[in-house]
Structure formats: structure tokens, C-alpha cells
Write a protein that holds these residues in place. Sequence first.
Motif, PDB file in Angstrom:
ATOM      1  N   ALA A 146      57.309  71.206  13.508  1.00 55.41           N
ATOM      2  CA  ALA A 146      58.088  70.286  14.338  1.00 55.41           C
ATOM      3  C   ALA A 146      58.706  71.020  15.526  1.00 55.41           C
ATOM      4  O   ALA A 146      58.733  70.497  16.651  1.00 55.41           O
ATOM      5  N   VAL A 147      59.200  72.238  15.304  1.00 56.90           N
ATOM      6  CA  VAL A 147      59.786  73.025  16.390  1.00 56.90           C
ATOM      7  C   VAL A 147      58.719  73.387  17.424  1.00 56.90           C
ATOM      8  O   VAL A 147      58.955  73.313  18.640  1.00 56.90           O
ATOM      9  N   ALA A 148      57.530  73.778  16.951  1.00 56.77           N
ATOM     10  CA  ALA A 148      56.445  74.147  17.867  1.00 56.77           C
ATOM     11  C   ALA A 148      56.055  72.961  18.748  1.00 56.77           C
ATOM     12  O   ALA A 148      55.930  73.085  19.974  1.00 56.77           O
ATOM     13  N   MET A 149      55.850  71.806  18.134  1.00 52.54           N
ATOM     14  CA  MET A 149      55.459  70.627  18.896  1.00 52.54           C
ATOM     15  C   MET A 149      56.569  70.191  19.846  1.00 52.54           C
ATOM     16  O   MET A 149      56.306  69.813  20.995  1.00 52.54           O
ATOM     17  N   ALA A 150      57.817  70.240  19.398  1.00 50.34           N
ATOM     18  CA  ALA A 150      58.937  69.858  20.257  1.00 50.34           C
ATOM     19  C   ALA A 150      59.035  70.782  21.464  1.00 50.34           C
ATOM     20  O   ALA A 150      59.240  70.333  22.599  1.00 50.34           O
ATOM     21  N   THR A 151      58.871  72.084  21.237  1.00 52.28           N
ATOM     22  CA  THR A 151      58.907  73.032  22.351  1.00 52.28           C
ATOM     23  C   THR A 151      57.754  72.787  23.313  1.00 52.28           C
ATOM     24  O   THR A 151      57.916  72.855  24.537  1.00 52.28           O
ATOM     25  N   GLY A 152      56.577  72.482  22.760  1.00 56.84           N
ATOM     26  CA  GLY A 152      55.430  72.189  23.614  1.00 56.84           C
ATOM     27  C   GLY A 152      55.641  70.957  24.468  1.00 56.84           C
ATOM     28  O   GLY A 152      55.238  70.926  25.644  1.00 56.84           O
ATOM     29  N   VAL A 153      56.272  69.948  23.911  1.00 57.62           N
ATOM     30  CA  VAL A 153      56.531  68.722  24.671  1.00 57.62           C
ATOM     31  C   VAL A 153      57.478  69.007  25.833  1.00 57.62           C
ATOM     32  O   VAL A 153      57.239  68.586  26.975  1.00 57.62           O
ATOM     33  N   VAL A 154      58.546  69.744  25.570  1.00 56.18           N
ATOM     34  CA  VAL A 154      59.533  70.018  26.616  1.00 56.18           C
ATOM     35  C   VAL A 154      58.945  70.931  27.692  1.00 56.18           C
ATOM     36  O   VAL A 154      59.152  70.709  28.898  1.00 56.18           O
ATOM     37  N   LEU A 155      58.190  71.955  27.295  1.00 55.13           N
ATOM     38  CA  LEU A 155      57.581  72.845  28.277  1.00 55.13           C
ATOM     39  C   LEU A 155      56.498  72.126  29.085  1.00 55.13           C
ATOM     40  O   LEU A 155      56.282  72.443  30.266  1.00 55.13           O
TER      41      LEU A 155
END
Length: 297
Positions: A146-155
Motif C-alpha cells: 500500500a505504501v509503495a502504490m501510494a508513493t507511486g501515485v503521488v510521484l
Amino acid sequence: MLVTALAPSIWGTTYLVTTELLPPGRPLLAAVVRALPAGLLLVALTRRLPQGIWWWRALVLGALNIGVFFALLFVAAYRLPGGVAATVGSLQPLLVAALSAGLLRERLSRRTVLAGIAGVAGVGLLVLRADAQLDGLGIAAALGGAVAMATGVVLSKRWTSQAPLLATTGWQLVAGGLLLLPVAFLVEGPPPAAPTAANLAGYGYLTTIGAALAYALWFRGIHALSPTQVTFLGLLSPVVATALGWLVLDQRLTWAQALGAAVVLAALVVAQIRRTPPPTQLVLPVQPVHKEKESCA
């Protein structure tokens, strides 16, 4: 927004396609076949390669949105019941809202936080079972995904490219697929020598619809909308998966699941509401009134 919502709705069909058409026990192979051919197809269609800084940016985004995300999802799926993994994954909107406040200077409102908490509760009612067993490593993997996907969305919102959307989508799918390829080979071994017609149909659907189309719509939504708005739409995925299980696989739907679906949809709608600033009133300067002096005769 409605077009972007098609992406997580399509991803909600993955469970049905996997169980009915794909060989059992090969989730990493499905992830590779889903990402890599779709990315190569989009790159071939657009004939655009990354330039300059976008070589490593495409690698980072592909790892976060696809490669690392699917690898951790695989670990969570094997060590946790599906309902627990999905419930932990539903924390993603809250993570995106927090990261957006820090990296994009977006306002973190109380309504967004409450909608995120309601979304987690709704997904829990929808997919969580009372006898679910917890595992520390599985929980960590699900949270890491979830953290990886969330970071990818924001970046993906922070880093904008002048290249066409289909090209940037293709770069990320290729990068994520290449990262997953050796992992899938080491963990699951070589692919089946003789896939069936059903296997080929399932893989073809995941490649063209589940990846090429869905990710293009997803990244288009990230560019057009707030990352928080987009990630709340991701809550549609477990709702669609549960609905298809009920409609197609004749799975039983309880009142708690129906309530959970209603809570998820309500949280999704509330999260899309944005406060509009009051209209600016135009104040015209007041011209001073000069009295003419009376002349004395």
C-alpha cells in the motif's frame, strides 16, 4: 472522474479471471504477463523512449506502481487471507492523502481522513472474515504494498512528462514487468509449456484490458485530478470483485457485505467533494466627490 473509475473497476475483475481462466498458483507469472507485454505494446505504438531524467523516473514509478507493489501483494496473498490483505490495502487513500500534504502541499481535510477511515471499515465489512488469521510478515507486506502504490501515485502527479500518456504508461509497465520477471522465475519456475486456450484468453484480457487500458486510464486520472480523489476510486476494486463473485460465481452475499459496499461507496463520494472558494467580489474604487467652490459676486 467516471472514466478514471473504470480502471479500478477493471482491476476488480482480476479475481474472476484468475480463478476461472488462469493456471492455479502462478500469481507472479500473471503479474509479469499482465505488465510486460502491455508495456512493450504501448511503447511500440507510441515509438517513444524515455529521455534524460525520465529513464530513472520511469524505473522508479514502474517499481512502485507495478513491480514492488505486485511482489509485496504476492507475499501478502500467500501469508494472509484475502480479506485481511484487501483491508490493509484499503489504507492507501489515507497514505496518499498524507503524502500529498507533504509532497504536493495539498490540504489534508478532516473530511478526507474520516472518509478514509470509513473506506477501511467498509472494505473490512465487505471482505474480512471473523476467523481470519493474522501473520506479522503478511501484514507488513500488505502495508508495504500500500505504501509503495501510494508513493507511486503521488510521484506520478509530482513528476510530469511532455511525452504522450500512452508512452509514459508503457515505460512504467515495461520497468515493472522487467523487475518482476526474475522474481517470478525464481519463485514459481518457468511458465507452463502448453497453456490452454482458457489460459491464453485470460492472459490476453489481463494484458490488453487489465493493464494497457486500465493503467492508461489510471495515470490519465492522476494527471487530471487530485491524487487523493483518484486513490479513493481504487476502493471500487473490492466492491466489483465481490459483486462479480455473487453474480457469476454464485457466492453468498451477506447483509454485512452489503452494508460494507454501501459504506465504501459513500466514503468514495464524500472524498470527491472539494470545497470551492467563495467568489471574489470586485470592489470598485470610490471616486472622491469634489464640490465646486461657490464664487462670491
